[in-house]
Design a protein around this motif. Sequence first.
Motif, PDB file in Angstrom:
ATOM      1  N   GLN A 103     -31.290  17.971 -42.346  1.00 36.54           N
ATOM      2  CA  GLN A 103     -31.700  19.265 -41.806  1.00 36.54           C
ATOM      3  C   GLN A 103     -31.625  20.337 -42.883  1.00 36.54           C
ATOM      4  O   GLN A 103     -30.579  20.525 -43.509  1.00 36.54           O
ATOM      5  CB  GLN A 103     -30.804  19.663 -40.634  1.00 36.54           C
ATOM      6  CG  GLN A 103     -31.279  20.896 -39.894  1.00 36.54           C
ATOM      7  CD  GLN A 103     -30.327  21.294 -38.783  1.00 36.54           C
ATOM      8  OE1 GLN A 103     -29.356  22.000 -39.021  1.00 36.54           O
ATOM      9  NE2 GLN A 103     -30.590  20.821 -37.575  1.00 36.54           N
ATOM     10  N   ARG A 122     -24.358  30.522 -41.165  1.00 40.25           N
ATOM     11  CA  ARG A 122     -23.778  30.470 -39.833  1.00 40.25           C
ATOM     12  C   ARG A 122     -24.395  29.317 -39.049  1.00 40.25           C
ATOM     13  O   ARG A 122     -25.563  28.974 -39.238  1.00 40.25           O
ATOM     14  CB  ARG A 122     -23.947  31.785 -39.078  1.00 40.25           C
ATOM     15  CG  ARG A 122     -25.359  32.073 -38.594  1.00 40.25           C
ATOM     16  CD  ARG A 122     -25.432  33.432 -37.917  1.00 40.25           C
ATOM     17  NE  ARG A 122     -26.728  33.680 -37.298  1.00 40.25           N
ATOM     18  CZ  ARG A 122     -26.949  33.693 -35.996  1.00 40.25           C
ATOM     19  NH1 ARG A 122     -25.947  33.469 -35.144  1.00 40.25           N
ATOM     20  NH2 ARG A 122     -28.159  33.937 -35.506  1.00 40.25           N
ATOM     21  N   ARG A 123     -23.595  28.730 -38.205  1.00 42.85           N
ATOM     22  CA  ARG A 123     -24.018  27.622 -37.362  1.00 42.85           C
ATOM     23  C   ARG A 123     -24.585  28.182 -36.063  1.00 42.85           C
ATOM     24  O   ARG A 123     -23.914  28.952 -35.368  1.00 42.85           O
ATOM     25  CB  ARG A 123     -22.811  26.710 -37.078  1.00 42.85           C
ATOM     26  CG  ARG A 123     -23.094  25.498 -36.199  1.00 42.85           C
ATOM     27  CD  ARG A 123     -21.782  24.820 -35.883  1.00 42.85           C
ATOM     28  NE  ARG A 123     -21.918  23.727 -34.934  1.00 42.85           N
ATOM     29  CZ  ARG A 123     -21.924  22.439 -35.264  1.00 42.85           C
ATOM     30  NH1 ARG A 123     -21.806  22.091 -36.540  1.00 42.85           N
ATOM     31  NH2 ARG A 123     -22.046  21.506 -34.344  1.00 42.85           N
ATOM     32  N   VAL A 160     -31.519  24.214 -44.460  1.00 38.79           N
ATOM     33  CA  VAL A 160     -30.946  25.503 -44.082  1.00 38.79           C
ATOM     34  C   VAL A 160     -32.113  26.439 -43.804  1.00 38.79           C
ATOM     35  O   VAL A 160     -33.121  26.428 -44.520  1.00 38.79           O
ATOM     36  CB  VAL A 160     -30.070  26.062 -45.216  1.00 38.79           C
ATOM     37  CG1 VAL A 160     -29.609  27.489 -44.900  1.00 38.79           C
ATOM     38  CG2 VAL A 160     -28.866  25.154 -45.453  1.00 38.79           C
ATOM     39  N   HIS A 197     -27.511  21.831 -33.356  1.00 39.82           N
ATOM     40  CA  HIS A 197     -27.448  23.141 -33.990  1.00 39.82           C
ATOM     41  C   HIS A 197     -28.333  23.143 -35.233  1.00 39.82           C
ATOM     42  O   HIS A 197     -28.843  22.109 -35.648  1.00 39.82           O
ATOM     43  CB  HIS A 197     -26.009  23.467 -34.412  1.00 39.82           C
ATOM     44  CG  HIS A 197     -25.558  22.685 -35.609  1.00 39.82           C
ATOM     45  ND1 HIS A 197     -25.196  21.352 -35.541  1.00 39.82           N
ATOM     46  CD2 HIS A 197     -25.455  23.041 -36.929  1.00 39.82           C
ATOM     47  CE1 HIS A 197     -24.866  20.924 -36.753  1.00 39.82           C
ATOM     48  NE2 HIS A 197     -25.021  21.911 -37.607  1.00 39.82           N
ATOM     49  N   TYR A 198     -28.527  24.316 -35.789  1.00 39.95           N
ATOM     50  CA  TYR A 198     -29.112  24.423 -37.124  1.00 39.95           C
ATOM     51  C   TYR A 198     -28.287  25.436 -37.903  1.00 39.95           C
ATOM     52  O   TYR A 198     -27.518  26.212 -37.330  1.00 39.95           O
ATOM     53  CB  TYR A 198     -30.588  24.806 -37.079  1.00 39.95           C
ATOM     54  CG  TYR A 198     -30.906  26.152 -36.451  1.00 39.95           C
ATOM     55  CD1 TYR A 198     -30.855  27.332 -37.191  1.00 39.95           C
ATOM     56  CD2 TYR A 198     -31.278  26.238 -35.107  1.00 39.95           C
ATOM     57  CE1 TYR A 198     -31.151  28.556 -36.620  1.00 39.95           C
ATOM     58  CE2 TYR A 198     -31.584  27.465 -34.530  1.00 39.95           C
ATOM     59  CZ  TYR A 198     -31.522  28.620 -35.297  1.00 39.95           C
ATOM     60  OH  TYR A 198     -31.811  29.830 -34.729  1.00 39.95           O
ATOM     61  N   THR A 199     -28.423  25.412 -39.218  1.00 40.50           N
ATOM     62  CA  THR A 199     -27.674  26.319 -40.074  1.00 40.50           C
ATOM     63  C   THR A 199     -28.593  27.415 -40.574  1.00 40.50           C
ATOM     64  O   THR A 199     -29.668  27.139 -41.122  1.00 40.50           O
ATOM     65  CB  THR A 199     -27.073  25.570 -41.277  1.00 40.50           C
ATOM     66  OG1 THR A 199     -26.200  24.534 -40.791  1.00 40.50           O
ATOM     67  CG2 THR A 199     -26.279  26.512 -42.169  1.00 40.50           C
ATOM     68  N   GLU A 200     -28.195  28.654 -40.351  1.00 37.81           N
ATOM     69  CA  GLU A 200     -28.993  29.794 -40.772  1.00 37.81           C
ATOM     70  C   GLU A 200     -28.340  30.495 -41.960  1.00 37.81           C
ATOM     71  O   GLU A 200     -27.134  30.729 -41.981  1.00 37.81           O
ATOM     72  CB  GLU A 200     -29.154  30.797 -39.631  1.00 37.81           C
ATOM     73  CG  GLU A 200     -29.968  32.025 -40.024  1.00 37.81           C
ATOM     74  CD  GLU A 200     -30.055  33.069 -38.918  1.00 37.81           C
ATOM     75  OE1 GLU A 200     -30.680  34.125 -39.151  1.00 37.81           O
ATOM     76  OE2 GLU A 200     -29.480  32.832 -37.835  1.00 37.81           O
TER      77      GLU A 200
END
Length: 281
Positions: A235, A172-173, A237, A162-165
Amino acid sequence: MSDYITRFAPSPTGRLHLGHAVSAFNVWAAAAEAGGKVYLRIEDIDQTRCKIEFEAGILEDLAWMGLSWDGPVRRQSEHFSEYSAVLDTLRARGLIYRCFRTRREIASSLPAGADPDETGFVSRPLSPTEEAARLAHNAAFAWRLSLAAARAALGDAWRALHYTEETPIGLRRVPADPSRFGDVVLARKDTPASYHLACCHDDALQGITHVVRGEDLRAVTAIHALLQTLMGWPQPVYRFHPLLLGPDGKKLSKRNADKSLAAWRAEGMTPEDIRAMTAPA
């Protein structure tokens, strides 16, 4: 000063245009809002298309727009050995392989108009004998990241990619599935690193905490999440901003010969005019 660190990373393959201005204004605004820093990175891996005069133009345009950066400029062409070291690590882990099929060959096997980079293309490593024969004839090749090997290496962590936005209402994930891109190219015989590899390596090395990028790069963020996980890199954001589109509905680009900031400046436009032209509707 907060711990917020972002970056602006243009490629010196031409002069900056209004699309670059949109990105730059978003990057610097995000950093200013957080009381953070902006690093300037010159992504000049492609030594054929990248020119020193275009880099000089980038610096000139940013200064004209009143945008300054923190620390020294990082030029990717000065760090080829670092990217090669990453490839060595991935190769030792059995995660990459040499692919001798050209982009044209791949495209010819696809439906008309299909993008070879977005069709989930996968190949297979050649046998040592076949590979040695190709190399003996100086055949061109690309180093591709094997999705199958990456999936096996990550195990259960693959499903958790996943990445975090960062959104207007909070973080949000976002699930990240790089499968649509297939076995992506991480380097070529005569090019020491792809955008994906160099970008992710430099974000980790420079301690980038937040990446502000256009919506056109949202999809490839899944590739970056995979690389970051495989390499154990932190990672950032991610924040995505809308693109500035031309009359034809397509994003502005140097490739389409969109009017440069230098040309607008020569016509008497001011930085305030450029801000107004690139402001969201």
